[in-house]
Scaffold this active site. Sequence first.
Site, mmCIF file in Angstrom:
data_model
loop_
_atom_site.group_PDB
_atom_site.id
_atom_site.type_symbol
_atom_site.label_atom_id
_atom_site.label_comp_id
_atom_site.label_asym_id
_atom_site.label_seq_id
_atom_site.Cartn_x
_atom_site.Cartn_y
_atom_site.Cartn_z
ATOM 1 N N TYR A 188 0.833 -1.202 0.000
ATOM 2 C CA TYR A 188 0.000 0.000 0.000
ATOM 3 C C TYR A 188 0.859 1.239 0.000
ATOM 4 O O TYR A 188 2.078 1.177 0.213
ATOM 5 C CB TYR A 188 -0.938 0.004 1.216
ATOM 6 N N ARG B 37 7.956 3.862 -5.051
ATOM 7 C CA ARG B 37 8.091 2.906 -3.937
ATOM 8 C C ARG B 37 7.054 1.783 -4.060
ATOM 9 O O ARG B 37 7.348 0.625 -3.750
ATOM 10 C CB ARG B 37 7.963 3.620 -2.591
ATOM 11 N N ARG C 270 -7.324 -20.643 -0.692
ATOM 12 C CA ARG C 270 -6.279 -20.420 0.302
ATOM 13 C C ARG C 270 -5.180 -21.486 0.210
ATOM 14 O O ARG C 270 -5.424 -22.676 0.430
ATOM 15 C CB ARG C 270 -6.866 -20.405 1.720
ATOM 16 N N LYS D 39 6.506 -2.169 1.780
ATOM 17 C CA LYS D 39 5.375 -1.520 2.474
ATOM 18 C C LYS D 39 4.144 -2.412 2.380
ATOM 19 O O LYS D 39 3.211 -2.144 1.615
ATOM 20 C CB LYS D 39 5.134 -0.118 1.886
ATOM 21 N N GLU E 200 12.517 2.653 13.840
ATOM 22 C CA GLU E 200 11.635 3.712 13.340
ATOM 23 C C GLU E 200 10.361 3.701 14.164
ATOM 24 O O GLU E 200 10.157 2.814 14.995
ATOM 25 C CB GLU E 200 11.324 3.494 11.852
ATOM 26 N N LEU F 241 11.315 1.276 6.823
ATOM 27 C CA LEU F 241 10.730 1.691 5.553
ATOM 28 C C LEU F 241 11.476 2.943 5.079
ATOM 29 O O LEU F 241 11.709 3.864 5.876
ATOM 30 C CB LEU F 241 9.251 2.026 5.738
HETATM 31 N N1 PDD Z 1 3.194 5.222 7.129
HETATM 32 N N2 PDD Z 1 7.879 3.904 8.574
HETATM 33 C C1 PDD Z 1 6.728 3.217 8.609
HETATM 34 C C2 PDD Z 1 6.706 1.896 9.289
HETATM 35 C C3 PDD Z 1 5.572 3.737 7.995
HETATM 36 O O1 PDD Z 1 4.423 3.039 8.018
HETATM 37 C C4 PDD Z 1 5.631 5.017 7.367
HETATM 38 C C5 PDD Z 1 4.446 5.612 6.688
HETATM 39 C C6 PDD Z 1 6.851 5.705 7.381
HETATM 40 C C7 PDD Z 1 7.014 7.044 6.716
HETATM 41 O O2 PDD Z 1 6.969 6.924 5.311
HETATM 42 P P1 PDD Z 1 6.448 8.126 4.400
HETATM 43 O O3 PDD Z 1 7.278 9.311 4.739
HETATM 44 O O4 PDD Z 1 6.680 7.650 3.013
HETATM 45 O O5 PDD Z 1 4.985 8.328 4.744
HETATM 46 C C8 PDD Z 1 7.953 5.116 7.983
HETATM 47 C C9 PDD Z 1 1.981 5.682 6.477
HETATM 48 C C10 PDD Z 1 1.794 7.166 6.544
HETATM 49 C C11 PDD Z 1 0.805 4.908 7.031
HETATM 50 O O6 PDD Z 1 0.957 3.694 7.193
HETATM 51 O O7 PDD Z 1 -0.251 5.484 7.288
#
Ligand code: PDD
Length: 286
Positions: A33, A52, A100, A146, A179, A204
């Site tokens: 996503y 990405r 499945r 992601k 993170e 990520l």
């Molecule tokens: N999340 N690390 C993780 C684990 C994340 O899920 C996200 C983003 C980031 C930051 O990535 P970016 O700058 O590309 O948004 C880092 C999104 C916003 C979400 O899951 O809602």
Amino acid sequence: MSRVAYVNGRYVPHRAARVHVEDRGYQFADAVYEVIAVADGRFLDEDPHLDRLDRSLKELRIGWPIARAALKQVLRETVRRNRVRNGLVYFQVSRGVARRDYGFPKDARPSLVVTARSAAPPSPDPGPGVAVITVPDIRWKRVDIKTTGLLGGALGKQKAREQGAYEAWQVDDDGRVTEGTSSNAWIVTAKDELVTRPIGHEILAGITRQTVKKVAADLQLAVVERPFTVAEAQAAREAFMTSATSYVTPIVSIDGKTVGDGKPGDIARRLRAEYLRAVAAATPFV
Ligand code: PDD
């Protein structure tokens, strides 16, 4: 106004938006996503987010459900139909619906779901800053992809909320911050260096992180990519987080310990304001 979702070629009322029970996204989190912020009608950093998505899909050998240009149109149409001027657009691609079985199905078609929702317009003023707690990083070993397999992060975020904090910073087995649950983690040292963990399989590669690196370079601030410990972060001059939905948000306490003077730091404030200015300026209305 009633919300609308896009599901595999159709715009449907949000309350009636469905995927099949044997969608692999539902059963295996076999799905990826993206989240893109919409600010004043602009899609912030859209192309890096789509790049990405392409990488995530390739890592899992899932095909694009529709061509990139068509996806851009669907994102716009979903935002338009939901009358979102400020907010976010969420889109998810799963491997599709199949009986499945752990191995990949031969003939599944990738599913595409898009939703959009409104939020307050981004303000250059960060407000009072936020508190974070730390939790062990219990996620799988490929969080650079992601995927919708977000249970580790969901448990961390829930713990943060139960403790009155905004975010949880996840910590690896060596005591170093990886993170946030949905954001990247940064500190500012006594020498005014920005420190954030290098890209690898443990974090990520945030798009906001990448853009903030460029903004920092423009402001002649040094960025050092190395891991840091919780103790170093608590003793740092400043701390902040970055993500598409939080932009640059100053952190004023970590596990109850005040960071700096307990107010948003000057560097985080400048980065937030400059990030919002730069990313909007670089994003045409299309
Ligand atoms: N999340 N690390 C993780 C684990 C994340 O899920 C996200 C983003 C980031 C930051 O990535 P970016 O700058 O590309 O948004 C880092 C999104 C916003 C979400 O899951 O809602």
